[in-house]
Design a protein around this motif. Structure first.
Motif, PDB file in Angstrom:
ATOM      1  N   THR A  48       0.862  -0.972   0.078  1.00  0.00           N
ATOM      2  CA  THR A  48      -0.032   0.135  -0.232  1.00  0.00           C
ATOM      3  C   THR A  48       0.874   1.159   0.069  1.00  0.00           C
ATOM      4  OG1 THR A  48      -0.164   0.330   2.572  1.00  0.00           O
ATOM      5  CG2 THR A  48      -1.804  -1.379   1.324  1.00  0.00           C
ATOM      6  N   ALA A  49       0.292   2.470  -0.146  1.00  0.00           N
ATOM      7  CA  ALA A  49       0.981   3.671   0.125  1.00  0.00           C
ATOM      8  C   ALA A  49       1.862   3.622   1.398  1.00  0.00           C
ATOM      9  CB  ALA A  49      -0.055   4.837   0.016  1.00  0.00           C
ATOM     10  N   THR A  50       1.241   3.118   2.438  1.00  0.00           N
ATOM     11  CA  THR A  50       2.031   3.111   3.791  1.00  0.00           C
ATOM     12  C   THR A  50       3.311   2.244   3.873  1.00  0.00           C
ATOM     13  OG1 THR A  50      -0.125   3.313   4.858  1.00  0.00           O
ATOM     14  CG2 THR A  50       1.783   2.368   5.999  1.00  0.00           C
ATOM     15  N   THR A  51       3.331   1.047   2.676  1.00  0.00           N
ATOM     16  CA  THR A  51       4.487   0.463   2.752  1.00  0.00           C
ATOM     17  C   THR A  51       5.702   1.248   2.077  1.00  0.00           C
ATOM     18  OG1 THR A  51       3.144  -1.372   2.091  1.00  0.00           O
ATOM     19  CG2 THR A  51       5.367  -1.649   1.536  1.00  0.00           C
ATOM     20  N   LEU A  52       5.080   1.916   0.899  1.00  0.00           N
ATOM     21  CA  LEU A  52       6.072   2.845   0.161  1.00  0.00           C
ATOM     22  C   LEU A  52       6.545   3.857   0.810  1.00  0.00           C
ATOM     23  CD1 LEU A  52       7.304   3.729  -2.303  1.00  0.00           C
ATOM     24  CD2 LEU A  52       5.487   4.822  -3.047  1.00  0.00           C
ATOM     25  N   SER A  53       5.804   4.555   1.662  1.00  0.00           N
ATOM     26  CA  SER A  53       6.008   5.416   2.902  1.00  0.00           C
ATOM     27  C   SER A  53       7.116   4.842   3.889  1.00  0.00           C
ATOM     28  CB  SER A  53       4.926   5.874   3.600  1.00  0.00           C
ATOM     29  OG  SER A  53       5.334   6.939   4.470  1.00  0.00           O
ATOM     30  N   ALA A  54       6.907   3.763   4.375  1.00  0.00           N
ATOM     31  CA  ALA A  54       8.106   3.120   5.318  1.00  0.00           C
ATOM     32  C   ALA A  54       9.271   3.277   4.614  1.00  0.00           C
ATOM     33  CB  ALA A  54       7.456   1.715   5.814  1.00  0.00           C
ATOM     34  N   VAL A  55       9.344   2.490   3.263  1.00  0.00           N
ATOM     35  CA  VAL A  55      10.602   2.431   2.698  1.00  0.00           C
ATOM     36  C   VAL A  55      11.170   3.651   2.371  1.00  0.00           C
ATOM     37  CG1 VAL A  55      11.621   1.574   0.660  1.00  0.00           C
ATOM     38  CG2 VAL A  55       9.678   0.221   1.568  1.00  0.00           C
ATOM     39  N   LEU A  56      10.531   4.934   1.995  1.00  0.00           N
ATOM     40  CA  LEU A  56      11.039   5.844   1.624  1.00  0.00           C
ATOM     41  C   LEU A  56      11.697   6.702   2.779  1.00  0.00           C
ATOM     42  CD1 LEU A  56       8.701   7.353  -1.204  1.00  0.00           C
ATOM     43  CD2 LEU A  56      10.983   6.180  -1.370  1.00  0.00           C
ATOM     44  N   THR A  57      10.730   6.739   4.075  1.00  0.00           N
ATOM     45  CA  THR A  57      11.301   7.103   5.320  1.00  0.00           C
ATOM     46  C   THR A  57      12.392   6.621   5.445  1.00  0.00           C
ATOM     47  OG1 THR A  57       8.817   7.676   5.936  1.00  0.00           O
ATOM     48  CG2 THR A  57      10.641   7.653   7.704  1.00  0.00           C
ATOM     49  N   ALA A  58      12.654   5.287   5.399  1.00  0.00           N
ATOM     50  CA  ALA A  58      13.828   4.514   6.037  1.00  0.00           C
ATOM     51  C   ALA A  58      14.998   5.014   5.103  1.00  0.00           C
ATOM     52  CB  ALA A  58      13.798   2.852   5.763  1.00  0.00           C
ATOM     53  N   GLU A  59      14.729   5.425   4.089  1.00  0.00           N
ATOM     54  CA  GLU A  59      16.063   6.188   3.329  1.00  0.00           C
ATOM     55  C   GLU A  59      16.323   7.764   3.642  1.00  0.00           C
ATOM     56  OE1 GLU A  59      17.532   6.485  -1.338  1.00  0.00           O
ATOM     57  OE2 GLU A  59      15.342   6.378  -1.096  1.00  0.00           O
ATOM     58  N   ALA A  60      15.292   8.274   3.875  1.00  0.00           N
ATOM     59  CA  ALA A  60      15.483   9.658   4.291  1.00  0.00           C
ATOM     60  C   ALA A  60      16.006   9.902   5.525  1.00  0.00           C
ATOM     61  CB  ALA A  60      14.120  10.531   4.117  1.00  0.00           C
ATOM     62  N   LEU A  61      15.559   9.229   6.562  1.00  0.00           N
ATOM     63  CA  LEU A  61      15.624   9.507   7.932  1.00  0.00           C
ATOM     64  C   LEU A  61      17.287   9.295   8.234  1.00  0.00           C
ATOM     65  CD1 LEU A  61      14.637  10.421  10.766  1.00  0.00           C
ATOM     66  CD2 LEU A  61      14.189   7.765  11.293  1.00  0.00           C
ATOM     67  N   MET A  63      19.782   9.898   6.233  1.00  0.00           N
ATOM     68  CA  MET A  63      20.451  10.943   5.846  1.00  0.00           C
ATOM     69  C   MET A  63      20.541  12.033   6.631  1.00  0.00           C
ATOM     70  SD  MET A  63      20.013  12.772   2.096  1.00  0.00           S
ATOM     71  CE  MET A  63      18.276  13.371   2.531  1.00  0.00           C
ATOM     72  N   VAL A  64      19.504  12.273   7.347  1.00  0.00           N
ATOM     73  CA  VAL A  64      19.297  13.600   8.225  1.00  0.00           C
ATOM     74  C   VAL A  64      20.313  13.154   9.380  1.00  0.00           C
ATOM     75  CG1 VAL A  64      17.837  14.741   9.910  1.00  0.00           C
ATOM     76  CG2 VAL A  64      17.027  14.222   7.513  1.00  0.00           C
ATOM     77  N   LEU A  65      19.855  11.987   9.919  1.00  0.00           N
ATOM     78  CA  LEU A  65      20.571  11.688  11.301  1.00  0.00           C
ATOM     79  C   LEU A  65      22.234  11.597  11.365  1.00  0.00           C
ATOM     80  CD1 LEU A  65      18.257   8.892  12.706  1.00  0.00           C
ATOM     81  CD2 LEU A  65      18.316  11.065  13.298  1.00  0.00           C
ATOM     82  N   PHE A  66      22.607  11.063   9.923  1.00  0.00           N
ATOM     83  CA  PHE A  66      24.181  10.658   9.818  1.00  0.00           C
ATOM     84  C   PHE A  66      24.973  11.887   9.352  1.00  0.00           C
ATOM     85  CE2 PHE A  66      22.346   6.572  11.032  1.00  0.00           C
ATOM     86  CZ  PHE A  66      23.389   6.154  11.827  1.00  0.00           C
ATOM     87  N   ILE A  67      24.235  12.850   8.635  1.00  0.00           N
ATOM     88  CA  ILE A  67      24.778  13.896   7.934  1.00  0.00           C
ATOM     89  C   ILE A  67      26.016  14.614   8.618  1.00  0.00           C
ATOM     90  CG2 ILE A  67      23.106  15.836   8.268  1.00  0.00           C
ATOM     91  CD1 ILE A  67      24.703  14.932   4.650  1.00  0.00           C
ATOM     92  N   LEU A  68      25.858  14.923   9.953  1.00  0.00           N
ATOM     93  CA  LEU A  68      26.970  15.597  10.561  1.00  0.00           C
ATOM     94  C   LEU A  68      28.299  14.600  10.734  1.00  0.00           C
ATOM     95  CD1 LEU A  68      25.010  17.646  13.335  1.00  0.00           C
ATOM     96  CD2 LEU A  68      25.822  18.224  11.067  1.00  0.00           C
ATOM     97  N   ALA A 116      17.828   2.049   4.195  1.00  0.00           N
ATOM     98  CA  ALA A 116      18.444   2.836   5.288  1.00  0.00           C
ATOM     99  C   ALA A 116      20.008   2.835   4.841  1.00  0.00           C
ATOM    100  CB  ALA A 116      18.296   2.113   6.668  1.00  0.00           C
ATOM    101  N   VAL A 117      20.504   1.889   4.136  1.00  0.00           N
ATOM    102  CA  VAL A 117      22.017   1.859   3.747  1.00  0.00           C
ATOM    103  C   VAL A 117      22.164   2.762   3.018  1.00  0.00           C
ATOM    104  CG1 VAL A 117      23.812   0.638   2.626  1.00  0.00           C
ATOM    105  CG2 VAL A 117      22.296  -0.395   4.278  1.00  0.00           C
ATOM    106  N   SER A 118      21.015   2.946   2.081  1.00  0.00           N
ATOM    107  CA  SER A 118      21.361   4.217   0.909  1.00  0.00           C
ATOM    108  C   SER A 118      21.005   5.591   1.343  1.00  0.00           C
ATOM    109  CB  SER A 118      19.993   4.101  -0.323  1.00  0.00           C
ATOM    110  OG  SER A 118      20.113   4.934  -1.262  1.00  0.00           O
ATOM    111  N   GLY A 119      20.351   5.626   2.589  1.00  0.00           N
ATOM    112  CA  GLY A 119      20.299   6.860   3.131  1.00  0.00           C
ATOM    113  C   GLY A 119      21.667   7.113   3.956  1.00  0.00           C
ATOM    114  N   VAL A 120      22.298   6.199   4.622  1.00  0.00           N
ATOM    115  CA  VAL A 120      23.574   6.533   4.920  1.00  0.00           C
ATOM    116  C   VAL A 120      24.610   6.828   4.015  1.00  0.00           C
ATOM    117  CG1 VAL A 120      25.639   5.278   6.079  1.00  0.00           C
ATOM    118  CG2 VAL A 120      23.206   4.987   7.118  1.00  0.00           C
TER     119      VAL A 120
END
Length: 418
Positions: A48-61, A63-68, A116-120
């Motif tokens: 569902t859209a929720t599934t996609l949201s979970a996957v995309l959030t796992a990529e975005a989060l 990136m924000v947490l580890f950028i520093l 999440a690995v892609s986000g890192v």
């Protein structure tokens, strides 16, 4: 013509040519990836859209947490090796996602981990990229290098916009994800071939991560032009995310004929991005941050026009202007950071820049839907345009934004055409 030949002569530098090729191919992979991933996830049984949201959030989060942390790593270690690791992580993440799609073994936790690995990887790559350019080209060629890199990346984005959908249709999401992973792998190999000498590498650090983050923060806040524009962009990007991600497509669907109309708007922006980078090959303003900040004012145009029910062709024209302005801003901003900030702190400062500029973007996406329901998408678009104008005018009040000048030897006059 002599100036153009001098600019293009940078392409003959082996190391810059390798960096340009690596970034162009990597951005093409990045342009392929979202379409392939989105349609791949949505095509899974029970997704569902929720599934996609979970996957995309796992990529975005991440990136924000580890950028520093990515900024600290890029200032401690040789930046080309840091970039190689980032590209390799991206390749591994997308090869794993492709394998899951092709085999049919797609548990949500596994999809989330790979994303999440892609986000890192993104958190590692971005600060290192900002810092590596002064390692590769001399100081008087920085703006040309940033412009040529931007040109290659924007051409890749346009090509990705055109080719990614066709790749998903013809090959399927799994094979399209393999194409993305292969592009990241090629970029990693090209980065390895840079072979920067030890003297050109970022200096290693002997302090703790927190101590180095504090040092980077001091460099960041000591420059008024830097933190003011980042504060401006924290609000501006929130308005852009709401407009570009939710409100614009919503209006296009309701009254402009749907996806073809919104694709025309995106195409206008993409062409503008290419033109903007070409302009910066010749543009050498004495006050680069003042010019760059002024150029963010017209970026409100497409959203205001869309909100006022203007004809589609004017919205496309506004998107073209936005693309031109944003890319000129990007090249002037990157070049100024590379000139003004010590090389040993550059990646950390760029990570603060990225974090501050992007941190409210998800909030814009979150608020756009409820606001559109409450007041309507068109008034919300006009409000977003007004926010962009107001925060830009506020940034222009800062003396540091208006007053930063480039030394004469760093901003040569534009030569007369020969």
């Amino acid at each position: 013509m002599a100036g153009v030949r001098r600019d293009l002569g940078l392409l003959g530098d082996r190391r810059f040519a390798l960096l340009l090729a690596a970034r162009t191919i990597s951005v093409l992979g990045t342009a392929f990836a979202p379409v392939a991933l989105a349609f791949g996830v949505l095509g899974l049984p029970g997704a569902t859209a929720t599934t996609l949201s979970a996957v995309l959030t796992a990529e975005a989060l991440p990136m924000v947490l580890f950028i520093l942390v990515g900024g600290v790593i890029a200032d401690r270690l040789p930046r080309h090796r840091v970039m190689m690791v980032g590209e390799s992580l991206n390749a591994a993440a997308y090869f794993c996602l492709a394998a899951m799609m092709l085999t049919g073994w797609t548990p949500l936790p596994a999809l989330v981990i790979a994303s999440a690995v892609s986000g890192v990887a993104a958190a590692v790559l971005f600060p290192a990229l900002t810092g590596i350019i002064p390692d590769v080209v001399p100081a008087d060629r920085l703006q040309t290098a940033n412009a040529l890199l931007g040109l290659g990346q924007n051409v890749s984005r346009v090509a990705g916009l055109v080719l990614s959908g066709a790749a998903v249709v013809l090959l399927g999401s799994g094979w399209a994800l393999i194409v993305s992973g292969a592009m990241f792998a090629v970029a990693a190999v090209l980065i390895v071939l840079l072979r920067l000498t030890p003297a050109e590498r970022a200096a290693g650090g002997g302090h703790s991560v927190l101590a180095e983050l504090r040092d980077g923060w001091r460099e960041f806040v000591s420059r008024q032009w830097l933190w003011v524009v980042v504060a401006q962009f924290s609000i501006l990007v929130m308005a852009l995310q709401a407009s570009h991600g939710v409100l614009g497509p919503l209006v296009a669907k309701e009254s402009l004929g749907g996806a073809p109309a919104w694709s025309a708007v995106l195409a206008g922006e993409a062409v503008g991005m290419i033109v903007g980078v070409v302009v910066t090959l010749r543009l050498r303003p004495r006050r680069p941050i003042l010019v760059a900040t002024l150029l963010t004012l017209p970026t409100a145009a497409p959203y205001v026009l869309l909100g006022l029910d203007a004809p589609l062709w004017t919205v496309v024209g506004g998107a073209f202007v936005m693309g031109v302005c944003f890319d000129i801003f990007g090249v002037l901003w990157q070049t100024t950071m590379q000139r003004e900030i010590p090389a040993e702190s550059l990646s950390r400062v760029s990570s603060y820049d990225a974090l501050g500029s992007l941190m409210f973007g998800p909030l814009g996406l979150l608020l756009a839907g409820p606001v559109a329901i409450a007041v309507g998408p068109r008034p919300a678009l006009v409000a977003c345009g007004a926010i962009i104008v107001l925060v830009t005018l506020a940034a222009l009040l800062a003396p540091g934004v208006r007053g930063l000048r480039v030394a004469d030897e760093e901003a040569p006059a534009v030569p007369a055409p020969s």
